[in-house]
Design a protein around this motif. Structure first.
Motif, PDB file in Angstrom:
ATOM      1  N   ILE A 180       0.844  -1.189   0.000  1.00 17.78           N
ATOM      2  CA  ILE A 180       0.000   0.000   0.000  1.00 17.78           C
ATOM      3  C   ILE A 180       0.887   1.249   0.000  1.00 17.78           C
ATOM      4  CG2 ILE A 180      -1.795   1.296   1.237  1.00 17.78           C
ATOM      5  CD1 ILE A 180      -2.766  -1.469   0.294  1.00 17.78           C
ATOM      6  N   ALA A 181       0.579   2.187  -0.894  1.00 17.38           N
ATOM      7  CA  ALA A 181       1.281   3.476  -0.939  1.00 17.38           C
ATOM      8  C   ALA A 181       0.411   4.547  -0.303  1.00 17.38           C
ATOM      9  CB  ALA A 181       1.586   3.870  -2.378  1.00 17.38           C
ATOM     10  N   VAL A 182       0.998   5.331   0.581  1.00 18.39           N
ATOM     11  CA  VAL A 182       0.355   6.532   1.109  1.00 18.39           C
ATOM     12  C   VAL A 182       0.936   7.691   0.303  1.00 18.39           C
ATOM     13  CG1 VAL A 182       0.043   8.030   3.114  1.00 18.39           C
ATOM     14  CG2 VAL A 182       0.078   5.529   3.408  1.00 18.39           C
ATOM     15  N   ILE A 183       0.127   8.296  -0.559  1.00 17.11           N
ATOM     16  CA  ILE A 183       0.607   9.302  -1.499  1.00 17.11           C
ATOM     17  C   ILE A 183       0.241  10.709  -1.016  1.00 17.11           C
ATOM     18  CG2 ILE A 183       0.466  10.173  -3.874  1.00 17.11           C
ATOM     19  CD1 ILE A 183      -0.062   7.307  -4.781  1.00 17.11           C
ATOM     20  N   ILE A 184       1.266  11.530  -0.800  1.00 16.45           N
ATOM     21  CA  ILE A 184       1.052  12.921  -0.416  1.00 16.45           C
ATOM     22  C   ILE A 184       0.816  13.717  -1.690  1.00 16.45           C
ATOM     23  CG2 ILE A 184       2.005  14.932   0.765  1.00 16.45           C
ATOM     24  CD1 ILE A 184       3.856  13.043   2.301  1.00 16.45           C
ATOM     25  N   SER A 185      -0.340  14.400  -1.763  1.00 15.28           N
ATOM     26  CA  SER A 185      -0.753  15.032  -3.019  1.00 15.28           C
ATOM     27  C   SER A 185      -0.244  16.448  -3.220  1.00 15.28           C
ATOM     28  CB  SER A 185      -2.278  15.046  -3.117  1.00 15.28           C
ATOM     29  OG  SER A 185      -2.837  15.977  -2.210  1.00 15.28           O
TER      30      SER A 185
ATOM     31  N   LEU B 194       5.373   5.410   2.357  1.00 16.24           N
ATOM     32  CA  LEU B 194       5.041   6.806   2.076  1.00 16.24           C
ATOM     33  C   LEU B 194       5.625   7.174   0.715  1.00 16.24           C
ATOM     34  CD1 LEU B 194       3.608   9.096   3.627  1.00 16.24           C
ATOM     35  CD2 LEU B 194       5.856   9.848   4.376  1.00 16.24           C
ATOM     36  N   VAL B 195       4.796   7.676  -0.179  1.00 17.12           N
ATOM     37  CA  VAL B 195       5.231   8.097  -1.511  1.00 17.12           C
ATOM     38  C   VAL B 195       4.939   9.593  -1.628  1.00 17.12           C
ATOM     39  CG1 VAL B 195       4.921   7.824  -4.004  1.00 17.12           C
ATOM     40  CG2 VAL B 195       4.836   5.817  -2.503  1.00 17.12           C
ATOM     41  N   ASP B 196       5.981  10.366  -1.778  1.00 18.29           N
ATOM     42  CA  ASP B 196       5.877  11.817  -1.786  1.00 18.29           C
ATOM     43  C   ASP B 196       6.053  12.329  -3.210  1.00 18.29           C
ATOM     44  OD1 ASP B 196       6.093  14.547  -1.363  1.00 18.29           O
ATOM     45  OD2 ASP B 196       7.443  14.334   0.359  1.00 18.29           O
ATOM     46  N   LEU B 197       5.037  13.004  -3.744  1.00 17.89           N
ATOM     47  CA  LEU B 197       5.136  13.532  -5.105  1.00 17.89           C
ATOM     48  C   LEU B 197       6.309  14.499  -5.265  1.00 17.89           C
ATOM     49  CD1 LEU B 197       1.430  14.157  -6.209  1.00 17.89           C
ATOM     50  CD2 LEU B 197       2.894  12.186  -6.655  1.00 17.89           C
ATOM     51  N   LYS B 198       6.751  15.102  -4.164  1.00 15.10           N
ATOM     52  CA  LYS B 198       7.907  16.013  -4.239  1.00 15.10           C
ATOM     53  C   LYS B 198       9.179  15.279  -4.685  1.00 15.10           C
ATOM     54  CE  LYS B 198       8.436  19.706  -1.491  1.00 15.10           C
ATOM     55  NZ  LYS B 198       8.591  20.526  -0.285  1.00 15.10           N
ATOM     56  N   ASP B 199       9.225  13.980  -4.440  1.00 13.59           N
ATOM     57  CA  ASP B 199      10.412  13.192  -4.798  1.00 13.59           C
ATOM     58  C   ASP B 199      10.450  12.815  -6.279  1.00 13.59           C
ATOM     59  OD1 ASP B 199      11.164  13.295  -2.141  1.00 13.59           O
ATOM     60  OD2 ASP B 199      10.301  11.339  -1.661  1.00 13.59           O
ATOM     61  N   TYR B 200       9.369  13.137  -7.000  1.00 11.69           N
ATOM     62  CA  TYR B 200       9.284  12.787  -8.416  1.00 11.69           C
ATOM     63  C   TYR B 200       9.090  14.072  -9.202  1.00 11.69           C
ATOM     64  CZ  TYR B 200       8.874   8.148  -6.588  1.00 11.69           C
ATOM     65  OH  TYR B 200       9.141   6.986  -5.926  1.00 11.69           O
TER      66      TYR B 200
ATOM     67  N   ILE C 266      -9.044   7.421   0.912  1.00 14.20           N
ATOM     68  CA  ILE C 266      -8.767   8.858   0.936  1.00 14.20           C
ATOM     69  C   ILE C 266      -8.671   9.369   2.361  1.00 14.20           C
ATOM     70  CG2 ILE C 266      -9.792  11.134   0.453  1.00 14.20           C
ATOM     71  CD1 ILE C 266     -11.041   9.808  -2.085  1.00 14.20           C
ATOM     72  N   VAL C 267      -7.665  10.220   2.597  1.00 16.48           N
ATOM     73  CA  VAL C 267      -7.583  11.053   3.790  1.00 16.48           C
ATOM     74  C   VAL C 267      -7.527  12.482   3.277  1.00 16.48           C
ATOM     75  CG1 VAL C 267      -6.207  11.730   5.791  1.00 16.48           C
ATOM     76  CG2 VAL C 267      -6.354   9.310   5.139  1.00 16.48           C
ATOM     77  N   GLY C 268      -8.567  13.267   3.565  1.00 13.01           N
ATOM     78  CA  GLY C 268      -8.621  14.641   3.077  1.00 13.01           C
ATOM     79  C   GLY C 268      -8.567  15.625   4.221  1.00 13.01           C
ATOM     80  N   TYR C 269      -8.003  16.791   3.957  1.00 12.58           N
ATOM     81  CA  TYR C 269      -7.925  17.811   4.992  1.00 12.58           C
ATOM     82  C   TYR C 269      -8.215  19.191   4.415  1.00 12.58           C
ATOM     83  CZ  TYR C 269      -3.194  18.478   3.091  1.00 12.58           C
ATOM     84  OH  TYR C 269      -2.121  18.702   2.258  1.00 12.58           O
TER      85      TYR C 269
ATOM     86  N   ASP D 155      -0.349  -2.499  -4.581  1.00 10.45           N
ATOM     87  CA  ASP D 155      -1.646  -3.145  -4.783  1.00 10.45           C
ATOM     88  C   ASP D 155      -2.801  -2.220  -4.431  1.00 10.45           C
ATOM     89  OD1 ASP D 155      -0.490  -5.779  -5.365  1.00 10.45           O
ATOM     90  OD2 ASP D 155       0.105  -5.752  -3.258  1.00 10.45           O
ATOM     91  N   GLY D 156      -2.524  -1.182  -3.661  1.00  6.82           N
ATOM     92  CA  GLY D 156      -3.546  -0.239  -3.242  1.00  6.82           C
ATOM     93  C   GLY D 156      -2.903   1.065  -2.818  1.00  6.82           C
ATOM     94  N   TYR D 157      -3.754   2.081  -2.632  1.00  2.00           N
ATOM     95  CA  TYR D 157      -3.241   3.437  -2.388  1.00  2.00           C
ATOM     96  C   TYR D 157      -4.114   4.150  -1.368  1.00  2.00           C
ATOM     97  CZ  TYR D 157      -1.373   2.102  -6.907  1.00  2.00           C
ATOM     98  OH  TYR D 157      -0.779   1.399  -7.917  1.00  2.00           O
ATOM     99  N   ILE D 158      -3.493   5.018  -0.609  1.00  2.00           N
ATOM    100  CA  ILE D 158      -4.206   5.978   0.223  1.00  2.00           C
ATOM    101  C   ILE D 158      -3.758   7.351  -0.255  1.00  2.00           C
ATOM    102  CG2 ILE D 158      -4.584   6.904   2.541  1.00  2.00           C
ATOM    103  CD1 ILE D 158      -3.785   4.054   3.593  1.00  2.00           C
ATOM    104  N   PHE D 159      -4.694   8.103  -0.816  1.00  2.00           N
ATOM    105  CA  PHE D 159      -4.382   9.448  -1.287  1.00  2.00           C
ATOM    106  C   PHE D 159      -4.648  10.442  -0.161  1.00  2.00           C
ATOM    107  CE2 PHE D 159      -5.408   7.196  -5.258  1.00  2.00           C
ATOM    108  CZ  PHE D 159      -4.258   7.466  -5.981  1.00  2.00           C
ATOM    109  N   VAL D 160      -3.613  11.181   0.224  1.00  2.00           N
ATOM    110  CA  VAL D 160      -3.750  12.221   1.234  1.00  2.00           C
ATOM    111  C   VAL D 160      -4.002  13.514   0.475  1.00  2.00           C
ATOM    112  CG1 VAL D 160      -2.649  13.408   3.165  1.00  2.00           C
ATOM    113  CG2 VAL D 160      -2.258  10.952   2.814  1.00  2.00           C
ATOM    114  N   LEU D 161      -5.269  13.959   0.514  1.00  2.00           N
ATOM    115  CA  LEU D 161      -5.719  15.026  -0.366  1.00  2.00           C
ATOM    116  C   LEU D 161      -5.781  16.384   0.314  1.00  2.00           C
ATOM    117  CD1 LEU D 161      -8.764  13.374  -2.182  1.00  2.00           C
ATOM    118  CD2 LEU D 161      -6.379  13.462  -2.939  1.00  2.00           C
ATOM    119  N   ALA D 162      -5.084  17.327  -0.282  1.00  2.00           N
ATOM    120  CA  ALA D 162      -5.358  18.735  -0.024  1.00  2.00           C
ATOM    121  C   ALA D 162      -6.438  19.142  -1.010  1.00  2.00           C
ATOM    122  CB  ALA D 162      -4.093  19.561  -0.264  1.00  2.00           C
TER     123      ALA D 162
END
Length: 195
Positions: A6-11, A41-47, A114-117, A79-86
């Motif tokens: 599972i990837a936790v993706i920071i958006s 933890l997968v950080d879009l800043k790293d890509y 989804i985890v949204g804030y 196999d799955g993802y948790i999108f941390v959404l702003a």
């Protein structure tokens, strides 16, 4: 069958973002409640993804940009993802939309939660994410975590309280447990079906 990955993706990629805080919290909750998961933890800043500029989606032809290909390879590991959404202007961030567009086949037939804030808990961004997920042939959990209103301002630096996420678990803990439970079911179901 191997453990679900599972990837936790920071958006958000902004320097002043808040996304790291709920991302680390949901990562810890996932590890606590589902110790058989391999969570990363997968950080879009790293890509350093360019704006999508391929001839077509990789559903139709291979991508040419090496950064896009590297991103596709990373996405494909899970196999799955948790999108941390702003929520930016009632939708997901441009960085996340671009990252979603840079891959296609790697997202297919996989589950996400989804985890949204934000003031409204990223509710509108979550609905957009679910619509995008349908087009990417993904399965969304029904439950989501919405860090909203007083809870959001209690843990966000702008609220000047800067409390730890554990201080609002009485409000959001049940939704986190429900989302993670549904994500476990959908991830295992889609993983088995893909196999």
């Amino acid at each position: 069958m191997s453990n679900p990955r599972i990837a936790v993706i920071i958006s958000s990629t902004r320097d002043s973002r808040f996304g790291d805080t709920p991302a680390k919290w949901i990562l810890a909750k996932a590890q606590e409640l589902h110790p058989d998961w391999d969570v990363e933890l997968v950080d879009l800043k790293d890509y350093d993804l360019p704006l999508f500029n391929e001839m077509a989606s990789n559903a139709w032809m291979p991508s040419s940009d090496p950064k896009a290909v590297a991103w596709q390879k990373k996405v494909g590991e899970f196999d799955g993802y948790i999108f941390v959404l702003a929520e930016y202007n009632r939708s997901i961030t441009g960085a996340l939309k671009n990252a979603l567009d840079q891959a296609y086949v790697e997202w297919n037939r996989k589950a996400f939660g989804i985890v949204g804030y934000g003031a409204l808990g990223a509710a509108r961004a979550a609905e957009h994410m679910r619509t995008i997920g349908v087009e990417l042939q993904m399965a969304s959990t029904r439950a989501a975590v919405h860090i909203a209103g007083a809870d959001f301002f209690a843990v966000h630096p702008l609220g000047q309280q800067n409390k730890p996420m554990t201080d609002i678990e009485a409000t959001i803990g049940d939704s986190a447990k429900a989302m993670l439970g549904e994500l476990d079911w959908w991830t295992r179901a889609t993983k088995a079906a893909r196999g």
